[in-house]
Every structure is written in structure tokens, then in C-alpha cells.
Design a protein around this motif. Structure first.
Motif, short mmCIF file in Angstrom:
data_model
loop_
_atom_site.label_atom_id
_atom_site.label_comp_id
_atom_site.label_asym_id
_atom_site.label_seq_id
_atom_site.Cartn_x
_atom_site.Cartn_y
_atom_site.Cartn_z
N GLU A 30 -8.46 -0.44 -3.01
CA GLU A 30 -8.15 -1.48 -2.02
C GLU A 30 -9.33 -2.44 -1.90
O GLU A 30 -10.48 -2.04 -2.04
N GLU A 84 0.88 4.03 -2.91
CA GLU A 84 0.55 5.41 -2.52
C GLU A 84 1.60 6.40 -3.01
O GLU A 84 1.28 7.52 -3.38
N GLN A 85 2.87 5.98 -3.01
CA GLN A 85 3.95 6.86 -3.46
C GLN A 85 3.99 7.00 -4.98
O GLN A 85 4.39 8.03 -5.49
N SER A 115 -1.71 7.99 -7.99
CA SER A 115 -2.66 8.87 -7.33
C SER A 115 -3.79 8.01 -6.77
O SER A 115 -4.02 6.90 -7.24
N PRO A 116 -4.53 8.52 -5.78
CA PRO A 116 -5.58 7.71 -5.14
C PRO A 116 -6.66 7.20 -6.11
O PRO A 116 -7.26 6.16 -5.86
N TYR A 163 -5.10 -5.12 -3.52
CA TYR A 163 -5.03 -3.89 -4.31
C TYR A 163 -5.27 -4.22 -5.76
O TYR A 163 -4.89 -5.28 -6.24
N GLY A 190 0.82 -1.22 0.00
CA GLY A 190 0.00 0.00 0.00
C GLY A 190 0.85 1.26 0.00
O GLY A 190 0.54 2.22 -0.71
N ALA A 191 1.92 1.25 0.77
CA ALA A 191 2.81 2.42 0.83
C ALA A 191 3.49 2.67 -0.52
O ALA A 191 3.62 3.81 -0.96
#
Length: 182
Positions: free
Chosen positions: A53, A43-44, A47-48, A67, A39-40
Motif C-alpha cells: 500500500e 486482500e481476498q 497474499s500480504p 496499491y 484493498g478488500a
């Protein structure tokens, strides 16, 4: 005095490592660790609105992939790329221990066990989450430790997983490159 202070710091560090081993001995905790790391990374990089998820990617069944990256499909439909984190820590730890002992029979047995588990996990990803045209025709298995990822690559499983199960593997450092290439 500095040596004594250093020894105290080493003992504190050893205690911390022992605590970490206790935490990682729980299968559920290990799974969550891989999921958080994945997830990290997503996220980096994304974009959302480029990933989701806990997505149900198949038209039948209720299995949810951790994901899924959203890719453009025909007629403005979303095509999902399923990504699932896997961490067969027990099998990998046995293999590392066998390497440390230099026992070739134990290395062979532990290596075959790790291969069997990785193939089983790849089959699960394919069967639970991959369903074209709702998804890409392949999924990604995220392995959260570089040593584990390197062992799977070294054993020649990359081609086998792609050919037999339509699953690619990615480690922490290759995940970004893989997503950028897509």
C-alpha cells in the motif's frame, strides 16, 4: 397492518439512502470508498507479501500509488504494477441523470465530460506511477462501480486508454480476472 409496517420500512430505507448520498457527496470520502473496496479485493486474491500500500513507484518524485502488486523482475528485483482507484462520481451522476431524462444533448455533453475526466485520470496514473523497469509498462485504473466501468467500456475508452496512456481499467468483477491473468 403489514402494508403499514412495509411503508415504515421503506421510509427508513429512503432515509438511509439519503444519508449515503450525503456521505458520497464528499470527494475525499468517495476516494476512500474506492480505495477500501480495491484493498478488500486485493486482500481476498493476493497474499500480504504480493502487494504493498502507498508505494512510491518512480525513482524521482514523491507520489504514492494506493496499491502496487509486486511482480518478479530481473536479478531478484521487484517490479511494481501500480493500481489506483478513481471514482468520478459527479460526472457519472450527471450522465445517469441525462439518460434518465432522455435528453440526447445532455447525454452527449455529460458523456464527453466523463470521457475527458477518465482520460485525465489515466494520464495522471501514467505520469505519476509508471516508470519501467521499476514498474510494469502500464498501470491499472480501478473503477469501483460496475455501472461506471460498463459506461467506460461502452464508450470505447479501453483501447484508447491502453494505447495513449498505457492504462488498463478494471471494475469490481474484472479485477480478480485481470490479476489472475498476470
Amino acid at each position: 397492518e403489514q402494508v403499514y409496517k412495509g411503508l415504515g420500512e421503506m421510509q427508513t430505507l429512503a432515509t438511509g439512502v439519503g444519508d449515503l448520498k450525503k456521505v458520497l457527496s464528499n470527494v475525499k470520502t468517495r476516494g476512500i470508498l474506492g480505495e477500501i473496496q480495491l484493498g478488500a479485493i486485493l486482500e481476498q486474491i493476493l497474499s500480504p507479501d504480493q502487494y504493498e500500500e502507498n508505494v512510491t513507484t518512480r525513482s524521482t518524485g514523491s507520489e504514492r500509488v494506493e496499491y502496487a502488486v509486486k511482480l518478479p523482475g530481473e536479478d531478484d528485483r521487484t517490479v511494481y504494477l501500480p493500481i489506483d482507484a478513481k471514482f468520478p462520481a459527479d460526472a457519472y451522476a450527471k450522465l445517469v441523470d441525462a439518460y434518465d431524462e432522455g435528453d440526447s444533448a445532455a447525454i452527449e455533453a455529460a458523456g464527453k465530460n466523463l470521457e475527458r475526466i477518465i482520460k485525465s485520470e489515466a494520464k495522471d496514473i501514467r505520469d505519476k506511477y509508471v516508470e519501467p523497469p521499476n514498474t510494469t509498462d502500464f498501470g491499472i485504473m480501478f473503477l469501483p462501480f460496475e455501472g461506471l466501468y460498463a459506461e467506460v467500456v461502452r464508450r470505447g475508452l479501453v483501447e484508447t486508454l491502453q494505447r495513449d496512456y498505457k492504462v488498463n481499467i478494471a471494475g469490481p468483477t474484472t479485477m480478480a480476472a485481470l490479476l489472475n491473468s498476470l
